[in-house]
Design an enzyme around this catalytic site. Structure first.
Site, PDB file in Angstrom:
ATOM      1  N   GLY A 129       0.791  -1.183   0.186  1.00  0.00           N
ATOM      2  CA  GLY A 129       0.032   0.152   0.035  1.00  0.00           C
ATOM      3  C   GLY A 129       0.798   1.446   0.083  1.00  0.00           C
ATOM      4  O   GLY A 129       2.002   1.327   0.166  1.00  0.00           O
TER       5      GLY A 129
ATOM      6  N   TYR B 240      11.402   6.303  -0.879  1.00  0.00           N
ATOM      7  CA  TYR B 240      12.732   6.315  -1.351  1.00  0.00           C
ATOM      8  C   TYR B 240      13.534   5.547  -0.114  1.00  0.00           C
ATOM      9  O   TYR B 240      13.054   5.376   0.945  1.00  0.00           O
ATOM     10  CB  TYR B 240      13.645   7.601  -1.313  1.00  0.00           C
TER      11      TYR B 240
ATOM     12  N   CYS C 177       5.602  10.052  -0.550  1.00  0.00           N
ATOM     13  CA  CYS C 177       4.586   9.536  -0.124  1.00  0.00           C
ATOM     14  C   CYS C 177       3.376  10.403  -0.715  1.00  0.00           C
ATOM     15  O   CYS C 177       2.281  10.076  -0.343  1.00  0.00           O
ATOM     16  CB  CYS C 177       4.200   9.458   1.237  1.00  0.00           C
TER      17      CYS C 177
END
Length: 238
Positions: free
Chosen positions: A89, A94, A191
């Site tokens: 998910g 990184y 994100c």
């Protein structure tokens, strides 16, 4: 319920190789659970916890937007980085040297069958570890991972998280910035969250470097307590 957890520290290892290894352990456990149900047997399912550092790599979760990677193949090559779309998910993340990545491959039937609780426990492991360094880390509502100075203009992320689960078996996990080269985060929208900074433990402590093994020991101790687990160390070969 089997609360024994096999620990492996893989050191610095290629992301794809590690992902394949995770998938192998994950699928073995899922297959064992399926066989137990079909054959009406009760063979014990194993649990694993892996520490690893990866060479520079960007990974994009199932719900992620490729536009959050801000460089093309040429730009990746110039930074000696790789890119993978993966089955966890979350959005883009990184990984690189100086970052502690933890991959718990647990059969939650051995602990508790609650994914929300599982994610909160992973966050709590990091929060409690950072507290040992005098840092007040928190969750940020609606945003994954672990943060500092939540709710202020100085909010910054120190730990990313993304998991996959099937038949209550987990894989992937969390990535804690310890001595991480934060310039790589400039190559993406971390994100998928714009206008939020990232940080690392060494920067927060004003140190050139924090001892990685020390941080791992703290993380592992909190994992053992929260999950009531018995950790058994394995050899590092994968």
């Amino acid at each position: 319920m089997n609360k024994k957890v096999f620990l492996q520290d893989l050191g610095l290892k290629d992301y794809k190789e590690t992902w394949d290894y995770q998938e192998l352990l994950f699928q073995r456990t899922v297959d064992l659970k399926i066989n137990n149900r079909r054959a009406e047997t009760k063979e014990e399912t194993p649990n694993y916890f892996m520490f690893v550092e990866h060479p520079h790599v960007f990974t994009l979760g199932k719900s992620g937007d490729i536009d959050n990677l801000l460089v093309d193949e040429v730009g990746l090559a110039q930074k000696d980085a790789k890119f993978y779309k993966i089955n966890r998910g979350g959005d883009i993340t990184y990984h690189g040297p100086g970052q502690i990545v933890a991959y718990p491959i647990l059969d939650l039937d051995n602990f508790f069958t609650d994914i929300h609780k599982y994610l909160r426990f992973l966050e709590e492991i990091v929060i409690l570890t950072l507290a040992e360094y005098g840092l007040k880390a928190e969750r940020s509502e609606g945003e994954t991972g672990v943060w500092l100075d939540v709710g202020t203009p100085f909010a910054r992320k120190i730990c990313a998280m993304g998991v996959r689960a099937s038949r209550w078996v987990t894989m992937h996990g969390f990535a804690l910035n310890v001595n991480t080269d934060l310039s790589y985060f400039d190559l993406m929208v971390p994100c998928g969250i714009k206008d939020k900074a990232v940080t690392s433990l060494n920067i927060e402590l004003g140190k050139k470097e924090v001892h990685m093994d020390e941080v791992k020991r703290k993380l592992l101790r909190h994992f053992e307590v929260l999950f009531e687990a018995e950790v058994v160390k394995l050899k590092t070969s994968a």
